[in-house]
Design a protein around this motif. Structure first.
Motif, PDB file in Angstrom:
ATOM      1  N   LYS A   1      11.807  33.450  45.060  1.00 53.74           N
ATOM      2  CA  LYS A   1      12.830  32.995  43.773  1.00 53.74           C
ATOM      3  C   LYS A   1      12.892  34.337  43.020  1.00 53.74           C
ATOM      4  CE  LYS A   1       8.937  30.868  41.369  1.00 53.74           C
ATOM      5  NZ  LYS A   1       8.513  29.468  40.740  1.00 53.74           N
ATOM      6  N   ALA A   2      12.008  35.403  43.245  1.00 56.38           N
ATOM      7  CA  ALA A   2      12.130  36.668  42.490  1.00 56.38           C
ATOM      8  C   ALA A   2      13.194  37.581  43.333  1.00 56.38           C
ATOM      9  CB  ALA A   2      10.910  37.391  42.574  1.00 56.38           C
ATOM     10  N   TRP A   3      13.579  37.109  44.573  1.00 55.88           N
ATOM     11  CA  TRP A   3      14.434  38.054  45.185  1.00 55.88           C
ATOM     12  C   TRP A   3      15.840  37.929  44.449  1.00 55.88           C
ATOM     13  CZ3 TRP A   3      14.075  41.774  49.179  1.00 55.88           C
ATOM     14  CH2 TRP A   3      12.857  41.616  49.891  1.00 55.88           C
ATOM     15  N   ASP A   4      16.527  39.043  44.502  1.00 54.82           N
ATOM     16  CA  ASP A   4      17.983  38.870  44.232  1.00 54.82           C
ATOM     17  C   ASP A   4      18.750  38.396  45.579  1.00 54.82           C
ATOM     18  OD1 ASP A   4      20.751  39.908  42.851  1.00 54.82           O
ATOM     19  OD2 ASP A   4      20.757  40.938  44.938  1.00 54.82           O
ATOM     20  N   PRO A   5      19.621  37.254  45.502  1.00 52.78           N
ATOM     21  CA  PRO A   5      20.091  36.593  46.716  1.00 52.78           C
ATOM     22  C   PRO A   5      21.016  37.768  47.598  1.00 52.78           C
ATOM     23  CG  PRO A   5      20.551  35.402  44.656  1.00 52.78           C
ATOM     24  CD  PRO A   5      19.857  36.544  44.255  1.00 52.78           C
ATOM     25  N   ILE A   6      21.559  38.539  46.916  1.00 56.46           N
ATOM     26  CA  ILE A   6      22.366  39.409  47.918  1.00 56.46           C
ATOM     27  C   ILE A   6      21.130  40.592  48.776  1.00 56.46           C
ATOM     28  CG2 ILE A   6      23.891  41.462  47.726  1.00 56.46           C
ATOM     29  CD1 ILE A   6      25.390  39.966  45.572  1.00 56.46           C
ATOM     30  N   THR A   7      20.313  41.079  47.849  1.00 54.71           N
ATOM     31  CA  THR A   7      19.303  41.849  48.504  1.00 54.71           C
ATOM     32  C   THR A   7      18.636  41.089  49.756  1.00 54.71           C
ATOM     33  OG1 THR A   7      19.067  43.041  46.439  1.00 54.71           O
ATOM     34  CG2 THR A   7      17.550  43.469  47.866  1.00 54.71           C
ATOM     35  N   LEU A   8      18.254  39.955  49.324  1.00 57.95           N
ATOM     36  CA  LEU A   8      17.605  39.052  50.279  1.00 57.95           C
ATOM     37  C   LEU A   8      18.359  38.754  51.591  1.00 57.95           C
ATOM     38  CD1 LEU A   8      15.119  37.228  51.038  1.00 57.95           C
ATOM     39  CD2 LEU A   8      16.257  35.279  50.043  1.00 57.95           C
ATOM     40  N   LYS A   9      19.721  38.711  51.454  1.00 60.80           N
ATOM     41  CA  LYS A   9      20.622  38.282  52.612  1.00 60.80           C
ATOM     42  C   LYS A   9      20.549  39.722  53.557  1.00 60.80           C
ATOM     43  CE  LYS A   9      22.658  34.347  51.526  1.00 60.80           C
ATOM     44  NZ  LYS A   9      21.427  33.580  50.518  1.00 60.80           N
ATOM     45  N   ARG A  10      20.668  40.909  52.690  1.00 58.20           N
ATOM     46  CA  ARG A  10      20.456  42.059  53.563  1.00 58.20           C
ATOM     47  C   ARG A  10      19.345  42.455  54.334  1.00 58.20           C
ATOM     48  NH1 ARG A  10      23.027  46.021  48.500  1.00 58.20           N
ATOM     49  NH2 ARG A  10      25.324  45.067  48.606  1.00 58.20           N
ATOM     50  N   ASN A  11      18.218  41.784  53.737  1.00 60.70           N
ATOM     51  CA  ASN A  11      17.041  41.914  54.564  1.00 60.70           C
ATOM     52  C   ASN A  11      17.046  40.920  55.688  1.00 60.70           C
ATOM     53  OD1 ASN A  11      14.865  43.811  53.367  1.00 60.70           O
ATOM     54  ND2 ASN A  11      16.114  43.307  51.979  1.00 60.70           N
ATOM     55  N   ILE A  12      17.912  39.968  55.880  1.00 59.09           N
ATOM     56  CA  ILE A  12      17.616  38.655  56.790  1.00 59.09           C
ATOM     57  C   ILE A  12      19.088  38.791  57.482  1.00 59.09           C
ATOM     58  CG2 ILE A  12      17.323  36.575  57.022  1.00 59.09           C
ATOM     59  CD1 ILE A  12      15.554  36.375  54.599  1.00 59.09           C
ATOM     60  N   GLY A  13      19.009  38.784  58.784  1.00 59.43           N
ATOM     61  CA  GLY A  13      20.310  38.303  59.737  1.00 59.43           C
ATOM     62  C   GLY A  13      19.920  37.055  60.195  1.00 59.43           C
ATOM     63  N   TYR A  14      21.203  36.134  60.147  1.00 65.22           N
ATOM     64  CA  TYR A  14      21.244  34.936  60.422  1.00 65.22           C
ATOM     65  C   TYR A  14      22.155  34.606  61.553  1.00 65.22           C
ATOM     66  CZ  TYR A  14      20.648  30.063  58.834  1.00 65.22           C
ATOM     67  OH  TYR A  14      20.228  28.669  58.844  1.00 65.22           O
ATOM     68  N   VAL A  15      21.724  33.803  62.762  1.00 61.74           N
ATOM     69  CA  VAL A  15      22.666  33.530  63.648  1.00 61.74           C
ATOM     70  C   VAL A  15      22.458  32.035  64.014  1.00 61.74           C
ATOM     71  CG1 VAL A  15      23.008  33.904  66.309  1.00 61.74           C
ATOM     72  CG2 VAL A  15      21.971  35.716  64.828  1.00 61.74           C
ATOM     73  N   ILE A  16      23.538  31.419  64.117  1.00 59.89           N
ATOM     74  CA  ILE A  16      23.718  29.843  64.202  1.00 59.89           C
ATOM     75  C   ILE A  16      24.396  29.503  65.572  1.00 59.89           C
ATOM     76  CG2 ILE A  16      23.560  29.530  61.727  1.00 59.89           C
ATOM     77  CD1 ILE A  16      26.535  29.092  61.972  1.00 59.89           C
ATOM     78  N   GLN A  17      24.333  28.159  66.027  1.00 57.63           N
ATOM     79  CA  GLN A  17      24.634  27.912  67.206  1.00 57.63           C
ATOM     80  C   GLN A  17      26.142  27.942  67.180  1.00 57.63           C
ATOM     81  OE1 GLN A  17      23.123  23.971  68.530  1.00 57.63           O
ATOM     82  NE2 GLN A  17      25.072  23.262  69.549  1.00 57.63           N
ATOM     83  N   GLN A  18      26.677  27.496  65.967  1.00 62.18           N
ATOM     84  CA  GLN A  18      28.515  27.501  65.929  1.00 62.18           C
ATOM     85  C   GLN A  18      29.099  29.061  65.850  1.00 62.18           C
ATOM     86  OE1 GLN A  18      26.336  25.988  63.909  1.00 62.18           O
ATOM     87  NE2 GLN A  18      26.533  23.718  64.943  1.00 62.18           N
ATOM     88  N   VAL A  19      28.144  30.030  65.828  1.00 63.82           N
ATOM     89  CA  VAL A  19      28.607  31.413  65.584  1.00 63.82           C
ATOM     90  C   VAL A  19      29.348  31.889  64.564  1.00 63.82           C
ATOM     91  CG1 VAL A  19      29.660  33.391  67.001  1.00 63.82           C
ATOM     92  CG2 VAL A  19      28.737  31.440  68.376  1.00 63.82           C
ATOM     93  N   GLY A  20      30.439  31.138  64.304  1.00 62.55           N
ATOM     94  CA  GLY A  20      31.146  31.469  62.792  1.00 62.55           C
ATOM     95  C   GLY A  20      31.713  32.634  62.658  1.00 62.55           C
ATOM     96  N   LEU A  21      32.213  33.245  63.934  1.00 64.65           N
ATOM     97  CA  LEU A  21      33.104  34.221  63.626  1.00 64.65           C
ATOM     98  C   LEU A  21      34.375  34.107  63.004  1.00 64.65           C
ATOM     99  CD1 LEU A  21      32.797  35.727  67.393  1.00 64.65           C
ATOM    100  CD2 LEU A  21      31.310  36.276  65.384  1.00 64.65           C
ATOM    101  N   PHE A  22      34.944  35.305  62.387  1.00 66.17           N
ATOM    102  CA  PHE A  22      36.388  35.155  61.624  1.00 66.17           C
ATOM    103  C   PHE A  22      37.082  35.134  62.586  1.00 66.17           C
ATOM    104  CE2 PHE A  22      33.182  36.844  58.266  1.00 66.17           C
ATOM    105  CZ  PHE A  22      33.013  35.688  57.510  1.00 66.17           C
ATOM    106  N   PRO A  23      38.127  34.129  62.734  1.00 65.61           N
ATOM    107  CA  PRO A  23      39.085  34.243  63.746  1.00 65.61           C
ATOM    108  C   PRO A  23      40.321  35.290  63.570  1.00 65.61           C
ATOM    109  CG  PRO A  23      39.464  32.264  62.536  1.00 65.61           C
ATOM    110  CD  PRO A  23      38.092  32.837  62.101  1.00 65.61           C
ATOM    111  N   HIS A  24      40.551  35.691  62.408  1.00 64.49           N
ATOM    112  CA  HIS A  24      41.472  36.374  62.069  1.00 64.49           C
ATOM    113  C   HIS A  24      41.159  37.880  62.008  1.00 64.49           C
ATOM    114  CE1 HIS A  24      39.248  35.971  58.364  1.00 64.49           C
ATOM    115  NE2 HIS A  24      39.741  36.836  57.681  1.00 64.49           N
ATOM    116  N   LEU A  25      39.583  38.059  62.385  1.00 64.37           N
ATOM    117  CA  LEU A  25      39.367  39.481  62.408  1.00 64.37           C
ATOM    118  C   LEU A  25      39.154  39.795  63.865  1.00 64.37           C
ATOM    119  CD1 LEU A  25      36.897  39.685  59.384  1.00 64.37           C
ATOM    120  CD2 LEU A  25      39.067  40.354  59.511  1.00 64.37           C
ATOM    121  N   THR A  26      39.101  41.312  64.212  1.00 62.77           N
ATOM    122  CA  THR A  26      38.755  41.834  65.597  1.00 62.77           C
ATOM    123  C   THR A  26      37.161  41.528  65.643  1.00 62.77           C
ATOM    124  OG1 THR A  26      38.485  43.921  64.848  1.00 62.77           O
ATOM    125  CG2 THR A  26      40.815  42.992  65.372  1.00 62.77           C
TER     126      THR A  26
END
Length: 314
Positions: free
Chosen positions: A67-92
């Motif tokens: 709870k002391a982590w800044d959420p954005i900083t935390l997410k920069r330190n953690i990569g997240y991979v899910i089953q659905q992948v979640g690629l943006f269809p409009h981006l290369t």
């Protein structure tokens, strides 16, 4: 690196999903969470990423309370991979991989170079970069999802059943790629799966869960051969043992030729890189006690027979 201290979490209806759980994930470990559906694996993973906050207890990332982590900083330190992948269809594919870097305002030159580097790391060619997600197979999309998670060079990678939707043939290849990436980059990985063979193959530490609790935790050998939990024994069962034989290499148990045989008398050979199950099958199918073992260069390195299995260190 990641520490849970007496963490509990309940659904809104009051049903506990995580019960007084304590767990330490050390730097450089590949931890696999396994257990039946609804046992709390994905909830635990989302807690590590700050997506779910525990009702009680403490979670620490790199020694700092979550709870002391800044959420954005935390997410920069953690990569997240899910089953659905979640690629943006409009981006290369290139822009999908570099998306996290785009948010960080990294230069175009650096983003392009990073995308080229990562597309090769996950086993794809550069000519995939200008394509769009709809042009890729499921397995290829999953590789891109892994590349995207690595783009910002996070120290921790969380993977939530990333290969669950991939067919069995491509799944084995992707597992090999994940192992290679882990060994190359020395990241800390926490991986959720319901597949016992996948857990045995990937994890340096395996955590068996049931009803929000850790039932057993340890190395591949400890889980398969020295489990102290009746639940883990039943859940892993013979499939864990067969998976072990299908993963551990013959190189680990090569024996010298015994006194009654020599390499000149051997007609059946295996590679030192073959799994144990291959050597066992060849011996049984051909009714022989011993077969020869060669290395990748074709050089004789010794023999294999069922007695060689005693060389395994459990």
């Amino acid at each position: 690196m990641i520490e849970f201290r007496d963490v509990s979490q309940q659904y809104q209806a009051g049903k506990p999903i995580i019960r007084h759980l304590s767990l330490t994930v050390s730097q450089g470990e590949f931890v696999v969470l396994i257990g039946p559906s609804g046992c709390g694996k994905t909830t635990l993973l989302k807690m590590m990423n700050g997506l779910i906050k525990p009702d009680s207890g403490e979670i620490r990332i790199k020694g700092k309370e979550l709870k002391a982590w800044d959420p954005i900083t935390l997410k920069r330190n953690i990569g997240y991979v899910i089953q659905q992948v979640g690629l943006f269809p409009h981006l290369t594919i290139e822009k999908n991989i570099a998306y996290a870097l785009d948010i960080q305002k990294v230069s175009e030159t650096v983003k392009r170079e990073r995308a080229r580097e990562l597309i090769k790391l996950v086993g794809l060619e550069e000519d995939y970069l200008p394509k769009y997600p709809k042009e890729l197979s499921g397995g290829q999309k999953q590789r891109v999802g892994i590349a995207r998670a690595l783009a910002a060079d996070p120290e921790i990678i969380l993977m939530d059943e990333p290969l669950g939707a991939v067919d069995q043939i491509n799944r084995g290849g992707l597992q090999d790629e994940i192992i290679r990436i882990y060994q190359t980059l020395n990241k800390t990985i926490v991986f959720v799966t319901h597949d016992i063979e996948e857990a045995i193959k990937l994890g340096t530490k395996i955590v068996v869960m049931n009803q929000g609790e850790i039932m057993e935790m340890g190395s591949r050998d400890a889980i398969v051969f020295h489990s102290k939990s009746h639940f883990a024994d039943d859940f892993i069962g013979n499939k864990g043992f067969l998976s072990y034989l299908n993963i551990v290499k013959i190189a680990q148990v090569v024996c010298p030729f015994n006194g009654n045989s020599s390499e000149k008398k051997i007609s059946l050979w295996v590679s030192a890189d073959d799994p144990l199950i291959v050597g066992i099958r060849i011996c049984l199918e051909n009714g022989v006690n011993q077969i020869g073992v060669r290395d990748g260069a074709g050089q004789v390195v010794g023999a294999f027979d069922l007695g060689c299995l005693s060389r395994l260190k459990f």
